[in-house]
Write a protein that holds these residues in place. Sequence first.
Motif, PDB file in Angstrom:
ATOM      1  N   GLU A  25     -23.611  54.986 -55.508  1.00  0.00           N
ATOM      2  CA  GLU A  25     -22.903  56.177 -55.990  1.00  0.00           C
ATOM      3  C   GLU A  25     -23.579  57.430 -55.449  1.00  0.00           C
ATOM      4  O   GLU A  25     -24.785  57.608 -55.625  1.00  0.00           O
ATOM      5  CB  GLU A  25     -22.912  56.203 -57.534  1.00  0.00           C
ATOM      6  CG  GLU A  25     -22.261  57.420 -58.149  1.00  0.00           C
ATOM      7  CD  GLU A  25     -20.825  57.568 -57.715  1.00  0.00           C
ATOM      8  OE1 GLU A  25     -20.558  58.497 -56.933  1.00  0.00           O
ATOM      9  OE2 GLU A  25     -19.982  56.747 -58.141  1.00  0.00           O
ATOM     10  N   ARG A  83     -23.111  59.482 -61.702  1.00  0.00           N
ATOM     11  CA  ARG A  83     -24.249  58.619 -62.084  1.00  0.00           C
ATOM     12  C   ARG A  83     -24.590  58.794 -63.565  1.00  0.00           C
ATOM     13  O   ARG A  83     -24.900  57.821 -64.256  1.00  0.00           O
ATOM     14  CB  ARG A  83     -25.482  58.957 -61.233  1.00  0.00           C
ATOM     15  CG  ARG A  83     -25.437  58.426 -59.818  1.00  0.00           C
ATOM     16  CD  ARG A  83     -26.776  58.633 -59.138  1.00  0.00           C
ATOM     17  NE  ARG A  83     -26.758  58.251 -57.741  1.00  0.00           N
ATOM     18  CZ  ARG A  83     -27.831  58.001 -57.015  1.00  0.00           C
ATOM     19  NH1 ARG A  83     -29.033  58.123 -57.579  1.00  0.00           N
ATOM     20  NH2 ARG A  83     -27.748  57.648 -55.752  1.00  0.00           N
ATOM     21  N   TRP A 109     -29.556  52.673 -59.134  1.00  0.00           N
ATOM     22  CA  TRP A 109     -28.591  53.444 -58.348  1.00  0.00           C
ATOM     23  C   TRP A 109     -29.066  53.648 -56.921  1.00  0.00           C
ATOM     24  O   TRP A 109     -30.264  53.731 -56.657  1.00  0.00           O
ATOM     25  CB  TRP A 109     -28.357  54.803 -59.002  1.00  0.00           C
ATOM     26  CG  TRP A 109     -27.402  54.741 -60.147  1.00  0.00           C
ATOM     27  CD1 TRP A 109     -26.054  54.974 -60.109  1.00  0.00           C
ATOM     28  CD2 TRP A 109     -27.708  54.425 -61.516  1.00  0.00           C
ATOM     29  NE1 TRP A 109     -25.499  54.802 -61.360  1.00  0.00           N
ATOM     30  CE2 TRP A 109     -26.494  54.471 -62.245  1.00  0.00           C
ATOM     31  CE3 TRP A 109     -28.879  54.085 -62.197  1.00  0.00           C
ATOM     32  CZ2 TRP A 109     -26.422  54.206 -63.609  1.00  0.00           C
ATOM     33  CZ3 TRP A 109     -28.814  53.824 -63.553  1.00  0.00           C
ATOM     34  CH2 TRP A 109     -27.591  53.888 -64.243  1.00  0.00           C
TER      35      TRP A 109
END
Length: 367
Positions: free
Chosen positions: A117, A123, A139
């Motif tokens: 992302e 996020r 992430w």
Amino acid sequence: MTNPLADKIKALIRTNGPISVTDYFSLCLADPQYGYYRVREPFGREGDFTTAPEISQLFGEMIGIFLVHAWQEHGSPSEPIIAEIGPGRGTMMADMLRVLRRLAPELYQAAEVHLVETSERLRKVQAETLAGHEGKVHWHSSFDSLPAGFLLLAANELFDAIPIRQFVRTAQGFRERMVGLDADEELTFAAGVAGIDPSLLPTPAKSVAEGTIFEAAPARDAVMAALCERLRANGGTAILIDYGHLSTGYGDTLQAVRNHRYDPPLANPGRADLTSHVDFEQLALRAKTESLQVNGLAHQGDFLVGLGLLDRAAALGRDKDPATQESIRDDVERLAGAGAGKMGELFKVLVVSSPEVALVPFRKKAR
């Protein structure tokens, strides 16, 4: 109302001449100041469109069931990586993980979850959605930075947001379609000077009328190649879901969506979501070229029903009030209904694997 991105694009064209559809597409979605994904909340009723995971938990649950099955068919590798590219608000991953925890606790315990992302804002939303899985979720800004290991990958509406090139049939053959300015200084489409390798066309240029559009997607092909390289190196399965067509053909599929309605693609740059239909034949061809197994390619409706969507929906509605049951039936129809313009037919599912495995609901068709 002034549109700062439109002004920026017009200034760019005045200075350097017309820009390609690819460049226009990229600016609309990803301009650092005014790009759609930088300034808009695209998802849900308050946004511009609703994705399948936001319609019903059933969608993510079915994908979770599929990933459990794939993991088992691959021999239940230890330390698997579960990844999603473009996870939206994290809804699909939350539904998938709930299924994993219930149906395959050993997979849930062993897996690390990795989300690709680029938006800091999204996020934060994903972190809230997945708060019940704290410590398990990581992430990444790019797919390249995922750790090595056996991979179960899901991507819903990823490829449609990757820019395309367009070519228009002129008296001189196919020429790249550009975005320029008309006499009133408004954005307009025009033909450029660059041509296209005739071997990429589905039929000879002479066989189609002037004005016909052909779309090519080298950027999508590059993303698909990277996914395939990763699966070939470490093993795994990827499920890719998007709207598009099963075979390469002619046609203009560039479209903008604003407030859940179609919008002219040049009308509101940065304020409307810009997408185009995905050519699944080309994605499958790239997978085969990269020596991956194409497990299957199906309409979304057929795929979900083949996985047991109707049984799961019936279980979900059991002992519920009539209004809830009706709502569940409506959701199933939205996700899996056949017919022109319905998600069940418009959306396609492509599954690729390395090494070869037989996967439901493609088992009989695996090749």
